[in-house]
Motif scaffolding. Structure first.
Motif, PDB file in Angstrom:
ATOM      1  N   ASN A 182       0.829  -1.200   0.000  1.00 40.61           N
ATOM      2  CA  ASN A 182       0.000   0.000   0.000  1.00 40.61           C
ATOM      3  C   ASN A 182       0.869   1.258   0.000  1.00 40.61           C
ATOM      4  N   LEU A 183       0.225   2.367  -0.340  1.00 40.72           N
ATOM      5  CA  LEU A 183       0.936   3.642  -0.427  1.00 40.72           C
ATOM      6  C   LEU A 183       1.500   4.054   0.923  1.00 40.72           C
ATOM      7  N   LEU A 184       0.777   3.791   1.992  1.00 39.57           N
ATOM      8  CA  LEU A 184       1.262   4.133   3.332  1.00 39.57           C
ATOM      9  C   LEU A 184       2.632   3.513   3.583  1.00 39.57           C
ATOM     10  N   ASP A 185       2.752   2.243   3.297  1.00 37.61           N
ATOM     11  CA  ASP A 185       4.022   1.547   3.503  1.00 37.61           C
ATOM     12  C   ASP A 185       5.091   2.074   2.546  1.00 37.61           C
ATOM     13  N   LEU A 186       4.706   2.338   1.307  1.00 37.86           N
ATOM     14  CA  LEU A 186       5.655   2.869   0.332  1.00 37.86           C
ATOM     15  C   LEU A 186       6.189   4.232   0.792  1.00 37.86           C
TER      16      LEU A 186
ATOM     17  N   LYS B 234       0.284   8.272   9.327  1.00 35.14           N
ATOM     18  CA  LYS B 234       0.393   7.335  10.444  1.00 35.14           C
ATOM     19  C   LYS B 234      -0.304   6.016  10.156  1.00 35.14           C
ATOM     20  N   TYR B 235       0.288   4.936  10.680  1.00 33.14           N
ATOM     21  CA  TYR B 235      -0.385   3.646  10.677  1.00 33.14           C
ATOM     22  C   TYR B 235      -1.463   3.714  11.750  1.00 33.14           C
ATOM     23  N   GLY B 236      -2.679   3.478  11.373  1.00 34.53           N
ATOM     24  CA  GLY B 236      -3.773   3.467  12.341  1.00 34.53           C
ATOM     25  C   GLY B 236      -4.409   2.095  12.335  1.00 34.53           C
ATOM     26  N   CYS B 237      -5.522   1.995  11.647  1.00 33.96           N
ATOM     27  CA  CYS B 237      -6.279   0.746  11.649  1.00 33.96           C
ATOM     28  C   CYS B 237      -5.904  -0.183  10.501  1.00 33.96           C
ATOM     29  N   ALA B 238      -5.277   0.347   9.452  1.00 30.28           N
ATOM     30  CA  ALA B 238      -4.922  -0.417   8.250  1.00 30.28           C
ATOM     31  C   ALA B 238      -6.140  -0.981   7.533  1.00 30.28           C
ATOM     32  N   GLN B 239      -7.318  -0.390   7.802  1.00 29.86           N
ATOM     33  CA  GLN B 239      -8.557  -0.852   7.171  1.00 29.86           C
ATOM     34  C   GLN B 239      -9.367   0.302   6.599  1.00 29.86           C
ATOM     35  N   GLY B 240      -8.815   1.514   6.611  1.00 27.62           N
ATOM     36  CA  GLY B 240      -9.530   2.661   6.063  1.00 27.62           C
ATOM     37  C   GLY B 240     -10.581   3.243   6.979  1.00 27.62           C
ATOM     38  N   GLY B 241     -10.519   2.935   8.264  1.00 33.15           N
ATOM     39  CA  GLY B 241     -11.549   3.399   9.168  1.00 33.15           C
ATOM     40  C   GLY B 241     -11.170   4.553  10.069  1.00 33.15           C
TER      41      GLY B 241
ATOM     42  N   GLY C 177      -4.464  16.313  -5.261  1.00 29.24           N
ATOM     43  CA  GLY C 177      -5.310  17.266  -4.570  1.00 29.24           C
ATOM     44  C   GLY C 177      -6.512  16.697  -3.849  1.00 29.24           C
ATOM     45  N   ALA C 178      -6.788  15.419  -4.019  1.00 24.82           N
ATOM     46  CA  ALA C 178      -7.956  14.800  -3.380  1.00 24.82           C
ATOM     47  C   ALA C 178      -7.508  13.916  -2.218  1.00 24.82           C
ATOM     48  N   PRO C 179      -8.261  13.930  -1.111  1.00 22.64           N
ATOM     49  CA  PRO C 179      -7.877  13.098   0.029  1.00 22.64           C
ATOM     50  C   PRO C 179      -8.091  11.609  -0.239  1.00 22.64           C
ATOM     51  N   HIS C 180      -7.118  10.814   0.181  1.00 22.77           N
ATOM     52  CA  HIS C 180      -7.181   9.357   0.048  1.00 22.77           C
ATOM     53  C   HIS C 180      -6.588   8.725   1.300  1.00 22.77           C
ATOM     54  N   LEU C 181      -7.104   7.575   1.643  1.00 27.67           N
ATOM     55  CA  LEU C 181      -6.549   6.798   2.751  1.00 27.67           C
ATOM     56  C   LEU C 181      -5.408   5.965   2.174  1.00 27.67           C
ATOM     57  N   SER C 182      -4.191   6.315   2.537  1.00 28.15           N
ATOM     58  CA  SER C 182      -3.036   5.678   1.900  1.00 28.15           C
ATOM     59  C   SER C 182      -2.912   4.203   2.239  1.00 28.15           C
ATOM     60  N   CYS C 183      -3.591   3.746   3.301  1.00 23.12           N
ATOM     61  CA  CYS C 183      -3.555   2.312   3.615  1.00 23.12           C
ATOM     62  C   CYS C 183      -4.395   1.501   2.633  1.00 23.12           C
ATOM     63  N   LEU C 184      -5.274   2.184   1.889  1.00 21.37           N
ATOM     64  CA  LEU C 184      -6.148   1.479   0.941  1.00 21.37           C
ATOM     65  C   LEU C 184      -5.747   1.680  -0.521  1.00 21.37           C
TER      66      LEU C 184
END
Length: 157
Positions: free
Chosen positions: A24-28, A39-46, A56-63
């Motif tokens: 996922n992008l978060l890890d990358l 930050k690593y939070g739930c790793a499920q987009g919640g 320019g658009a918000p995204h959950l990087s874990c997803l």
């Protein structure tokens, strides 16, 4: 499977990394290029702790798969300030909107996306924009006040 090279713009600077299949992008961002602000939070987009802006658009990087940002612009909280704090960062300090701070990078990015699209949002629009970001410390009122103060041009409390 082989790693895939990915080139993208991170906070205004071109970056290159190798994405593992399914990474996922978060890890990358955290392991591949060293940006630790999402930050690593739930790793499920919640929880929203990993919110970043993609084009320019918000995204959950874990997803988001890391390889999908090829050629795109990614913004994280690390890119908000240069020589001076971004108005949102200053407002979060002034309004005590960051207590433990874990949700703060995601909140800042959700707020930035809102203000970039809607410079003078209503309270309801602010609430909707940050609704995907969980905060267990502030009760949200200081965060909402901080965002509205930036929108109103009166960062000071």
């Amino acid at each position: 499977m082989a790693k895939k090279p990915v080139t993208f713009t991170l906070n205004g600077t071109e970056r290159a990394a190798f994405a593992d299949p399914g990474q996922n992008l978060l890890d990358l961002l955290r392991r591949g290029v060293g940006d630790l602000t999402p930050k690593y939070g739930c790793a499920q987009g919640g929880c929203g702790a990993c919110t970043v802006l993609i084009d320019g658009a918000p995204h959950l990087s874990c997803l988001v798969l890391g390889e999908t940002v090829e050629g795109r612009a990614v913004e994280t909280a690390a890119g908000l300030s240069g020589a001076a704090l971004h108005p949102l960062q200053e407002a979060f300090m002034v309004h005590f909107a960051a207590q433990c701070g874990y949700c703060t990078p995601g909140m800042l990015m959700a707020a930035k996306a809102l203000l970039d699209q809607t410079p003078k949002p209503t309270r309801e629009e602010v609430e909707e924009a940050i609704s995907g970001n969980l905060c267990r410390c502030t009760g949200y009122e200081p965060i909402i006040a901080a965002i509205l103060s930036v929108a109103n041009g009166s960062v000071r409390a």
